[in-house]
Design an enzyme around this catalytic site. Structure first.
Site, PDB file in Angstrom:
ATOM      1  N   ASP A  18       0.830  -1.208   0.000  1.00  0.00           N
ATOM      2  CA  ASP A  18       0.000   0.000   0.000  1.00  0.00           C
ATOM      3  C   ASP A  18       0.862   1.255   0.000  1.00  0.00           C
ATOM      4  O   ASP A  18       1.959   1.269   0.546  1.00  0.00           O
ATOM      5  CB  ASP A  18      -0.921  -0.019   1.232  1.00  0.00           C
ATOM      6  CG  ASP A  18      -2.077   0.965   1.103  1.00  0.00           C
ATOM      7  OD1 ASP A  18      -2.426   1.333  -0.039  1.00  0.00           O
ATOM      8  OD2 ASP A  18      -2.620   1.363   2.143  1.00  0.00           O
ATOM      9  N   ASN A  66     -10.886  -2.651  -5.650  1.00  0.00           N
ATOM     10  CA  ASN A  66     -10.122  -1.700  -6.467  1.00  0.00           C
ATOM     11  C   ASN A  66     -10.709  -1.516  -7.873  1.00  0.00           C
ATOM     12  O   ASN A  66     -10.380  -0.543  -8.559  1.00  0.00           O
ATOM     13  CB  ASN A  66      -8.644  -2.129  -6.587  1.00  0.00           C
ATOM     14  CG  ASN A  66      -7.837  -1.979  -5.312  1.00  0.00           C
ATOM     15  OD1 ASN A  66      -6.891  -2.730  -5.077  1.00  0.00           O
ATOM     16  ND2 ASN A  66      -8.175  -1.014  -4.467  1.00  0.00           N
TER      17      ASN A  66
HETATM   18  C1  IPE Z   1      -5.502  -2.748  -0.307  1.00  0.00           C
HETATM   19  O1  IPE Z   1      -5.173  -1.404  -0.401  1.00  0.00           O
HETATM   20  C2  IPE Z   1      -5.424  -3.386  -1.659  1.00  0.00           C
HETATM   21  C3  IPE Z   1      -4.080  -3.563  -2.218  1.00  0.00           C
HETATM   22  C4  IPE Z   1      -2.954  -3.234  -1.644  1.00  0.00           C
HETATM   23  C5  IPE Z   1      -4.042  -4.173  -3.510  1.00  0.00           C
HETATM   24  P1  IPE Z   1      -6.295  -0.281  -0.590  1.00  0.00           P
HETATM   25  O2  IPE Z   1      -5.539   0.995  -0.723  1.00  0.00           O
HETATM   26  O3  IPE Z   1      -7.200  -0.648  -1.700  1.00  0.00           O
HETATM   27  O4  IPE Z   1      -7.092  -0.360   0.779  1.00  0.00           O
HETATM   28  P2  IPE Z   1      -7.887   0.764   1.572  1.00  0.00           P
HETATM   29  O5  IPE Z   1      -8.809   1.405   0.587  1.00  0.00           O
HETATM   30  O6  IPE Z   1      -6.876   1.738   2.081  1.00  0.00           O
HETATM   31  O7  IPE Z   1      -8.564   0.037   2.685  1.00  0.00           O
HETATM   32  C1  IPE Z   2      -1.599   0.202  -3.402  1.00  0.00           C
HETATM   33  O1  IPE Z   2      -1.371   1.573  -3.446  1.00  0.00           O
HETATM   34  C2  IPE Z   2      -1.795  -0.397  -4.772  1.00  0.00           C
HETATM   35  C3  IPE Z   2      -3.184  -0.765  -5.087  1.00  0.00           C
HETATM   36  C4  IPE Z   2      -4.185  -0.709  -4.262  1.00  0.00           C
HETATM   37  C5  IPE Z   2      -3.436  -1.238  -6.424  1.00  0.00           C
HETATM   38  P1  IPE Z   2      -2.574   2.599  -3.430  1.00  0.00           P
HETATM   39  O2  IPE Z   2      -2.915   2.928  -4.843  1.00  0.00           O
HETATM   40  O3  IPE Z   2      -3.692   2.126  -2.592  1.00  0.00           O
HETATM   41  O4  IPE Z   2      -1.867   3.853  -2.758  1.00  0.00           O
HETATM   42  P2  IPE Z   2      -2.514   4.851  -1.705  1.00  0.00           P
HETATM   43  O5  IPE Z   2      -3.048   4.040  -0.577  1.00  0.00           O
HETATM   44  O6  IPE Z   2      -3.587   5.597  -2.437  1.00  0.00           O
HETATM   45  O7  IPE Z   2      -1.380   5.717  -1.318  1.00  0.00           O
HETATM   46 MG    MG Z   3      -4.127   2.341  -0.632  1.00  0.00          MG
END
Ligand code: IPE
Ligand code: IPE
Ligand code: MG
Length: 248
Positions: A18, A66
């Site tokens: 993340d 996502n």
């Molecule tokens: C979890 O991260 C999913 C992945 C790392 C693929 P998200 O960024 O989607 O989760 P939330 O929205 O912060 O809970």
């Molecule tokens: C994790 O990074 C990757 C996916 C969920 C695909 P994020 O895209 O959630 O990054 P933040 O949480 O917005 O920084």
């Molecule tokens: Mg995220």
């Protein structure tokens, strides 16, 4: 760092990768450049895990939720996933890694699904490490599928209701073939599970690291592994019971 420095190496490590978006935003760049930088971390951490002798590495790459992100971001992520599978093919095969996938793979566009399935098949005989990508994955969705599979058997008369216990239900999960999840790491400072491996996390050690995924390096992984070695995993028992059983 070698495996001998880490006597209590976890067999199965899961990572909630993340922080890509925040990494890009901090640099006034589009979110997708954060995902690109994150893909580089995936390559490095996969290599480091293989070198250490971790048996199973499961990476949360794209959740069921996502899909609801902006269309351009989803499309860009799909292209990055395809690039990863194509570009890493030789390295995965040369290093004895088996590539697996968890989640609703059928929902992925053909540009990802086809090279993914091809590499899954090509690497199926490899035994050094299993790298599992959780794609279009949700823990609740996964448990629901398992419950449905069990229900189908009950209806067909091949499973008795009273034989459906936790072990049996767990056997329908796609993770049943993997070692039990020992260590779950989440980067970016968020302290939540976000629908990742809800069933499997039951006795995993949790670590929340205050580093955005594009900046997560081998040294951070080593720190997590060292900290893992200092934790006492009791599985519901007492410390004294654990000490007794290690005497025999
Ligand atoms: C979890 O991260 C999913 C992945 C790392 C693929 P998200 O960024 O989607 O989760 P939330 O929205 O912060 O809970
Ligand atoms: C994790 O990074 C990757 C996916 C969920 C695909 P994020 O895209 O959630 O990054 P933040 O949480 O917005 O920084
Ligand atoms: Mg995220």
């Amino acid at each position: 760092m070698t495996a001998t420095d880490l006597p209590d190496l976890p067999r199965h490590v899961g990572i909630i990768m993340d922080g890509n978006g925040r990494w890009a935003q901090l640099r006034d760049q589009p979110r997708l450049s954060g995902h690109k930088a994150g893909a580089e971390t995936v390559r490095d951490i996969t290599r480091a895990s293989r070198e250490l002798g971790i048996e199973a590495l499961t990476l949360y790459a794209f959740s069921s939720q996502n899909w609801a992100r902006p269309v351009d971001e989803v499309a860009g992520l799909m292209e990055l996933l395809r690039d990863f599978v194509i570009d890493e093919r030789a390295e995965i095969l040369d290093n004895g890694i088996r590539l697996e996938a968890l989640g609703e793979i059928e929902r992925l566009p053909a540009l990802v699904r086809e090279p993914l399935e091809e590499l899954r098949t090509a690497s199926a005989g490899n035994t050094k490490m299993v790298l599992t990508l959780a794609l279009s994955y949700g823990g609740r969705e996964s448990i629901t599928r398992a419950a449905r599979a069990a229900a189908r058997e009950i209806v067909a008369g091949t499973l008795r209701v009273e034989d459906l216990d936790a072990d049996k239900l767990g056997s329908y999960l796609p993770t049943a073939k993997l070692p039990a999840l020992d260590l779950l790491i989440r980067t970016s400072g968020e302290q939540r599970i976000s629908n990742f491996m809800l069933w499997e996390v039951a006795y995993a050690e949790l670590m929340f690291v205050d580093v955005l995924w594009p900046e997560f390096r081998r040294a951070h992984l080593y720190e997590c592994l060292k900290a893992y070695g200092t934790r006492e995993r009791r599985f519901g028992l007492t410390s004294a019971q654990l000490a007794d059983s290690s005497d025999v």
